[in-house]
Design an enzyme around this catalytic site. Structure first.
Site, PDB file in Angstrom:
ATOM      1  N   ILE A  24      86.362  47.599 -19.614  1.00  0.00           N
ATOM      2  CA  ILE A  24      87.013  47.598 -17.672  1.00  0.00           C
ATOM      3  C   ILE A  24      86.307  47.567 -16.800  1.00  0.00           C
ATOM      4  CG2 ILE A  24      89.128  48.816 -18.780  1.00  0.00           C
ATOM      5  CD1 ILE A  24      87.618  51.922 -18.525  1.00  0.00           C
ATOM      6  N   MET A  29      74.271  49.601 -14.583  1.00  0.00           N
ATOM      7  CA  MET A  29      73.294  50.494 -15.456  1.00  0.00           C
ATOM      8  C   MET A  29      73.714  50.618 -16.478  1.00  0.00           C
ATOM      9  SD  MET A  29      71.567  53.766 -12.980  1.00  0.00           S
ATOM     10  CE  MET A  29      73.199  54.296 -12.335  1.00  0.00           C
ATOM     11  N   LYS A  47      81.069  54.117 -21.995  1.00  0.00           N
ATOM     12  CA  LYS A  47      80.417  53.963 -21.169  1.00  0.00           C
ATOM     13  C   LYS A  47      78.800  53.936 -21.904  1.00  0.00           C
ATOM     14  CE  LYS A  47      79.614  55.584 -17.057  1.00  0.00           C
ATOM     15  NZ  LYS A  47      79.507  55.241 -15.918  1.00  0.00           N
ATOM     16  N   ASP A 141      73.924  60.638  -6.378  1.00  0.00           N
ATOM     17  CA  ASP A 141      74.833  59.210  -6.692  1.00  0.00           C
ATOM     18  C   ASP A 141      76.329  59.299  -5.327  1.00  0.00           C
ATOM     19  OD1 ASP A 141      74.436  56.036  -5.879  1.00  0.00           O
ATOM     20  OD2 ASP A 141      74.619  56.381  -7.548  1.00  0.00           O
TER      21      ASP A 141
END
Length: 640
Positions: A24, A29, A47, A141
């Protein structure tokens, strides 16, 4: 060509648990997949870190540690981390799957957001960051790409701790800055250091972008943008949109102060300011023109061009398109000629409508909205907007509703009440947790009583020898003192058994005396005559393995020591030793590790019997002693 079909992980079973179904997203990274957890039969997002990161041991170690920290963070606006693992070259996170779009997707589709909508996005984001900050986590982040808007309207923040894990890799040792340059705080640019106030700065930049449709700094290179973060002051939104509320200018200015000490202390402090600003903004505002992309006014730029694109406030963030409205053509005013009859009639009608409206307003009712399960700050805003006088009650513990979400309302959802009625909202304080009290040093009954007083029960009692804790007292608990546990949980007690009496039967007097004194006992010896081996312990009181206190007297009966000579069975005159039998020398294994001593003796050709002495791991006594010549296969007794 469908890249999903060429992805080698699609269709594979990752780590024997996650069946990868489709890809998806792919970033700098990691790559994100939809997968089925076949063990729990649920859809998750997986992930998978890029190979260059997975091959770096420093990254893997930091990544595992950060994953554990984030997994402990339970908040409705944080994407939950379920699992972390490795499968060959694949290092992965298993996370909550949130179908929907990122805030970046929404900004691309709609442009900037009206003030109230911008704050309604920022409030749950700040709530998530605030929970992380209170848990000691820094995101590092914060940006629209890491904010997810689910199809059912929930807002979730993702990728906590990943930037910190990346800092451990070789990639950062060449001066590469971790984060997204458009949202990076001055201290991150100059030193790479980041704390909770760095997240506040990034959140301030994101609020600026939501309000204006663009980031405050733009440049030809990332370093030019980084330079401006360090040396320039972030402009307030009204520099681009003069109609912007001063409250929002203040909120952005405080959050993006160059000196971290001048910013809100953490995201929770910024959340409070954002909620107050949201309350003070008008309930409804007219359409506002979008902001043209370009530098702020006053920075050597031409005035922005006319723009007819309008954004309608109070619409769904995921589905509302941007609409165009053309201004009506101006008409030349005509000369006013009053008609007094019409004016009089209008006055009567207005008065009648006003009285009728007042009468109807006295009986207007409103319905309590469904707020259970929602974040309490969002629920409060919805209730006030519906016309309720909201009161936030004392939070209550709940095992089912996450901390900060609404448990119940009074009146309950669906109840019809008069306008401006009081609505009590009760939020969850999270599960009730009780610290295990300190019962070390208490006897068993006292420990049971103290645990019962705080709602805990004894879940088992084990005994353990100790030279320091008196017999019958609690040495430790499991879970340990201070650990937070559920009410009614079982706590195991480890009680001191004091010293355990060693077995010294068959040991020579001098060795028995030395071992017992070294273990904290007071030995006493009584001789008895009719025994085959002189000066050897043939009886003891207390018996082996008895629980006794340090310093206790141990009474031992010895065979007669008068002749002072040892006669082993093979040395007796009346016993014939086979002349062909092999004679071996017993190794001296005193003070050696018990296992090593046993192996050495067996290698020398004798058998071994091990008896517990003080319970230490080294040999404290041996019979026959080292250097003794004995027939092969003779039994050597060791005490430890």
């Amino acid at each position: 060509m469908d890249t999903t079909l060429t992805d080698p992980l699609v269709g594979k079973l990752l780590d024997g648990r996650y069946r990868v179904e489709s890809r998806i997203a792919r970033g700098g990274m990691a790559t994100v997949y939809v997968a089925l957890d076949i063990r729990l039969d649920r859809t998750v997002a997986v992930k998978v870190m890029h190979r260059s990161l997975a091959e770096d041991p420093a990254f893997v170690r930091r990544f595992i540690g950060e994953a554990k920290s984030v997994a402990s963070l339970s908040h409705p606006n944080v994407v939950h981390v379920f699992d972390q693992g490795t499968d060959g070259d694949n290092v992965y996170l298993s996370m909550e799957y949130v179908p929907g779009r990122t805030l970046r997707d929404v900004l691309r589709a709609r442009g900037r957001l009206p003030a109230r909508e911008a704050l309604e996005v920022m409030i749950p984001v700040l709530a998530a960051l605030g929970a992380a900050h209170q848990a000691g986590l820094v995101h590092r982040d914060v940006k629209p790409e890491n904010v997810l808007l689910s199809d059912d309207g929930r807002i979730k923040v993702v990728d906590f701790g990943l930037a910190r894990a990346i800092e451990a890799t070789n990639q950062t040792r060449t001066g590469v800055m971790i984060g997204t340059i458009g949202y990076m705080s001055p201290e991150q640019v100059t030193s790479g250091a980041a704390d909770v106030r760095s997240d506040v700065y990034s959140a301030g930049i994101m609020l600026f972008e939501l309000l204006t449709g663009r980031q405050p700094y733009e440049g030809d290179t990332p370093m030019s943008v980084a330079y401006r973060h360090v040396h320039d002051t972030v402009p307030v939104p009204s520099a681009l949109l003069p109609e912007t509320s001063p409250l929002l200018d203040t909120l952005v200015a405080q959050a993006t102060a160059r000196d971290p000490a001048d910013r809100p202390a953490d995201a929770t402090a910024m959340l409070v300011a954002a909620v107050e600003a949201h309350r003070a903004l008008p309930r409804e505002s007219g359409p506002v023109p979008s902001v043209p992309v370009g530098p702020p006014r006053g920075q050597d730029s031409a005035p922005p061009p006319a723009n007819q694109t309008l954004i309608q406030p109070r619409v769904d963030l995921l589905t509302s398109p941007v609409t165009d409205h053309a201004a009506p053509a101006a008409r030349k005013p005509e000369r006013f000629r009053p008609n007094w009859f019409v004016i009089a009639l209008a006055v009567v009608m207005v008065a009648a409508v006003g009285v009728t409206g007042w009468l109807f307003s006295q009986s207007t009712t409103i319905t309590v909205p469904k707020l259970v399960g929602k974040n309490v700050t969002i629920a409060e805003g919805e209730a006030r907007q519906a016309g309720f006088a909201v009161e936030i009650g004392k939070a209550e513990n709940s095992e089912d509703v996450p901390k900060g979400n609404v448990i119940r309302t009074d009146p309950e959802a669906g109840t019809e009440v008069e306008g401006k009625s009081k609505l009590l909202i009760i939020a969850s304080a999270g599960p009730k947790r009780i610290p295990v009290p300190n019962v070390v040093g208490l006897d068993e009954n006292s420990a049971r009583t103290k645990l019962a007083e705080v709602g805990l029960v004894v879940g088992g009692v084990k005994k353990q020898s100790s030279e320091t804790v008196p017999r019958g007292q609690v040495m430790k608990t499991s879970p340990a003192v201070g650990n937070q546990v559920k009410e009614g949980s079982k706590v195991a007690l480890v009680m001191s058994a004091g010293l355990v009496m060693p077995d010294v039967k068959g040991m020579p007097r001098d060795q028995a005396d030395a071992m017992l004194r070294g273990a904290g006992f007071t030995p006493e010896f009584v001789e008895q005559t009719d025994a085959a081996q002189p000066c050897t312990v043939i009886a003891q009181d207390p018996q082996p393995n008895a629980e006794i206190d340090k310093g206790a007297v141990v009474r031992m009966t010895l065979s007669q020591c008068s002749n002072g000579e040892w006669h082993w069975p093979w040395e007796n005159n009346d016993q014939n030793v086979n002349e062909d039998q092999q004679i071996v020398v017993v190794p001296n294994v005193l003070f050696k590790d018990v296992r090593a001593a046993r192996d050495e003796l067996r290698a020398a050709g004798v058998s071994v019997k091990v008896k517990r002495g003080s319970g230490r791991a080294t040999v404290l006594a041996q019979i026959p002693p080292g250097g003794q010549q004995v027939p092969a296969g003779t039994e050597v007794t060791l005490w430890h």
